[in-house]
Each structure stands twice: as structure tokens, then as C-alpha cells.
Design a protein around this motif. Structure first.
Motif, mmCIF file in Angstrom:
data_model
loop_
_atom_site.group_PDB
_atom_site.id
_atom_site.type_symbol
_atom_site.label_atom_id
_atom_site.label_comp_id
_atom_site.label_asym_id
_atom_site.label_seq_id
_atom_site.Cartn_x
_atom_site.Cartn_y
_atom_site.Cartn_z
ATOM 1 N N SER A 11 0.817 -1.217 0.000
ATOM 2 C CA SER A 11 0.000 0.000 0.000
ATOM 3 C C SER A 11 0.854 1.271 0.000
ATOM 4 O O SER A 11 0.502 2.245 -0.656
ATOM 5 C CB SER A 11 -0.981 0.007 1.178
ATOM 6 O OG SER A 11 -0.278 -0.028 2.392
ATOM 7 N N THR A 12 1.983 1.261 0.693
ATOM 8 C CA THR A 12 2.853 2.444 0.700
ATOM 9 C C THR A 12 3.981 2.319 -0.322
ATOM 10 O O THR A 12 4.767 3.251 -0.479
ATOM 11 C CB THR A 12 3.479 2.681 2.092
ATOM 12 O OG1 THR A 12 4.299 1.562 2.434
ATOM 13 C CG2 THR A 12 2.420 2.913 3.134
ATOM 14 N N ARG A 13 4.049 1.149 -0.971
ATOM 15 C CA ARG A 13 5.069 0.882 -1.996
ATOM 16 C C ARG A 13 6.476 1.069 -1.423
ATOM 17 O O ARG A 13 7.312 1.730 -2.002
ATOM 18 C CB ARG A 13 4.837 1.732 -3.238
ATOM 19 C CG ARG A 13 3.493 1.430 -3.885
ATOM 20 C CD ARG A 13 3.227 2.286 -5.085
ATOM 21 N NE ARG A 13 4.201 2.144 -6.140
ATOM 22 C CZ ARG A 13 4.220 1.172 -7.066
ATOM 23 N NH1 ARG A 13 3.287 0.233 -7.052
ATOM 24 N NH2 ARG A 13 5.141 1.135 -7.999
ATOM 25 N N GLU A 14 6.687 0.444 -0.268
ATOM 26 C CA GLU A 14 7.965 0.582 0.410
ATOM 27 C C GLU A 14 8.582 -0.794 0.665
ATOM 28 O O GLU A 14 7.881 -1.747 0.990
ATOM 29 C CB GLU A 14 7.758 1.301 1.747
ATOM 30 C CG GLU A 14 9.037 1.523 2.509
ATOM 31 C CD GLU A 14 8.804 2.253 3.817
ATOM 32 O OE1 GLU A 14 9.677 3.027 4.189
ATOM 33 O OE2 GLU A 14 7.757 2.038 4.465
ATOM 34 N N ILE A 15 9.898 -0.853 0.523
ATOM 35 C CA ILE A 15 10.659 -2.063 0.836
ATOM 36 C C ILE A 15 11.598 -1.724 1.979
ATOM 37 O O ILE A 15 12.273 -0.691 1.953
ATOM 38 C CB ILE A 15 11.486 -2.541 -0.370
ATOM 39 C CG1 ILE A 15 10.583 -2.883 -1.549
ATOM 40 C CG2 ILE A 15 12.351 -3.739 0.016
ATOM 41 C CD1 ILE A 15 11.338 -3.210 -2.820
ATOM 42 N N GLN A 16 11.618 -2.593 2.971
ATOM 43 C CA GLN A 16 12.574 -2.449 4.066
ATOM 44 C C GLN A 16 13.410 -3.717 4.136
ATOM 45 O O GLN A 16 12.871 -4.822 4.172
ATOM 46 C CB GLN A 16 11.867 -2.226 5.396
ATOM 47 C CG GLN A 16 11.242 -0.863 5.513
ATOM 48 C CD GLN A 16 10.842 -0.546 6.935
ATOM 49 O OE1 GLN A 16 10.763 -1.424 7.782
ATOM 50 N NE2 GLN A 16 10.589 0.720 7.192
ATOM 51 N N VAL A 17 14.721 -3.534 4.124
ATOM 52 C CA VAL A 17 15.648 -4.641 4.256
ATOM 53 C C VAL A 17 16.297 -4.533 5.624
ATOM 54 O O VAL A 17 16.953 -3.541 5.922
ATOM 55 C CB VAL A 17 16.726 -4.623 3.144
ATOM 56 C CG1 VAL A 17 17.723 -5.754 3.337
ATOM 57 C CG2 VAL A 17 16.076 -4.716 1.771
ATOM 58 N N ARG A 18 16.021 -5.519 6.475
ATOM 59 C CA ARG A 18 16.518 -5.532 7.851
ATOM 60 C C ARG A 18 16.197 -4.224 8.574
ATOM 61 O O ARG A 18 17.031 -3.645 9.243
ATOM 62 C CB ARG A 18 18.010 -5.830 7.882
ATOM 63 C CG ARG A 18 18.322 -7.239 7.439
ATOM 64 C CD ARG A 18 19.809 -7.494 7.305
ATOM 65 N NE ARG A 18 20.065 -8.796 6.760
ATOM 66 C CZ ARG A 18 19.958 -9.116 5.473
ATOM 67 N NH1 ARG A 18 19.599 -8.239 4.595
ATOM 68 N NH2 ARG A 18 20.200 -10.337 5.062
ATOM 69 N N GLY A 19 14.972 -3.744 8.370
ATOM 70 C CA GLY A 19 14.493 -2.558 9.068
ATOM 71 C C GLY A 19 14.866 -1.230 8.447
ATOM 72 O O GLY A 19 14.435 -0.180 8.913
ATOM 73 N N THR A 20 15.647 -1.234 7.393
ATOM 74 C CA THR A 20 16.057 -0.003 6.728
ATOM 75 C C THR A 20 15.309 0.146 5.409
ATOM 76 O O THR A 20 15.305 -0.772 4.586
ATOM 77 C CB THR A 20 17.580 -0.019 6.453
ATOM 78 O OG1 THR A 20 18.267 -0.184 7.688
ATOM 79 C CG2 THR A 20 18.027 1.264 5.791
ATOM 80 N N SER A 21 14.692 1.302 5.213
ATOM 81 C CA SER A 21 13.967 1.570 3.982
ATOM 82 C C SER A 21 14.943 1.623 2.803
ATOM 83 O O SER A 21 15.992 2.248 2.880
ATOM 84 C CB SER A 21 13.223 2.899 4.092
ATOM 85 O OG SER A 21 12.444 3.111 2.950
ATOM 86 N N VAL A 22 14.580 0.918 1.739
ATOM 87 C CA VAL A 22 15.426 0.845 0.548
ATOM 88 C C VAL A 22 14.635 1.403 -0.636
ATOM 89 O O VAL A 22 13.579 0.869 -0.968
ATOM 90 C CB VAL A 22 15.845 -0.620 0.268
ATOM 91 C CG1 VAL A 22 16.671 -0.709 -0.993
ATOM 92 C CG2 VAL A 22 16.584 -1.198 1.445
ATOM 93 N N PRO A 23 15.145 2.459 -1.258
ATOM 94 C CA PRO A 23 14.417 3.025 -2.396
ATOM 95 C C PRO A 23 14.561 2.167 -3.656
ATOM 96 O O PRO A 23 15.651 1.659 -3.945
ATOM 97 C CB PRO A 23 15.081 4.390 -2.595
ATOM 98 C CG PRO A 23 16.461 4.230 -2.048
ATOM 99 C CD PRO A 23 16.359 3.210 -0.950
#
Length: 109
Positions: A11-23
Motif C-alpha cells: 500500500s505504501t510501496r515501500e521495501i525495508q531490508v533488515r528494518g532499513t527503507s530501501v528506495p
């Protein structure tokens, strides 16, 4: 939705890898969403093109560029996106990636 060590919020179109947002770019995110919706099944090149670029004519090389960007963003989990030669791509759980176990580089790396 959790996939291995990364989280995807559709829904927010966000990816987080190990808790860090990755563009990642919008097309790369769209490809990831298509692969996730397939639940480990192979998604053909034609299906990816139709779903990610529905009103635009683009070449298959666009998929390779976006998959490469996704793999870079996913870091250690890049091997979860597999190229199935002659068929398409799939997102597979870490335990199912024979290339990862054998240390074989994936196409596009």
C-alpha cells in the motif's frame, strides 16, 4: 508482507531490508509486486510486460534492468529473484534457491 529478511508494504510501496527503507523505482516495485502475487510460480516475460507496462510497448531489456535494480536493493536476498531461462522470473523462498546454495551467479548480476 515479509519475504526472507525484507518487508514489502504494497500500500505504501515501500521495501525495508533488515528494518532499513530501501528506495526502488516504481517499475522495479511493480515487478516485485507481480512476482510476489505469483507465490513462487514463474511469471512469463509477457505477463510482466503486460502487468507492469500495460499501455506501453517496451523491450524485454527493460525487465532485466529493473530486476537488476531490485536485486541490488535486496542485497543478500538478491538470489530470491530467479531468472528461469526461456520462461520468465520467479520470487522464491530462500530455502528453495539452488543457485544460492551452489554459489552460482544469477543472470543480470
Amino acid at each position: 508482507m515479509k519475504v526472507s529478511s525484507f518487508d514489502v508494504n504494497l500500500s505504501t510501496r515501500e521495501i525495508q531490508v533488515r528494518g532499513t527503507s530501501v528506495p526502488v523505482g516504481s517499475r522495479a516495485f511493480d515487478i516485485l509486486a507481480v512476482l510476489m502475487a505469483a507465490h513462487g510460480q514463474v511469471v512469463s516475460i509477457e505477463d510482466i510486460l503486460r502487468k507492469v507496462w500495460p499501455d506501453t510497448v517496451v523491450e524485454e531489456s527493460n525487465i532485466r534492468v529493473q530486476v537488476c535494480a531490485l536485486r541490488k536493493a535486496l542485497g543478500e536476498d538478491r538470489r530470491l529473484i530467479q531468472n528461469i531461462p526461456g520462461r520468465g522470473y520467479r520470487l522464491t523462498p530462500k530455502s528453495e534457491t539452488p543457485a544460492a546454495r551452489a554459489g552460482i551467479p544469477l543472470l543480470g548480476e
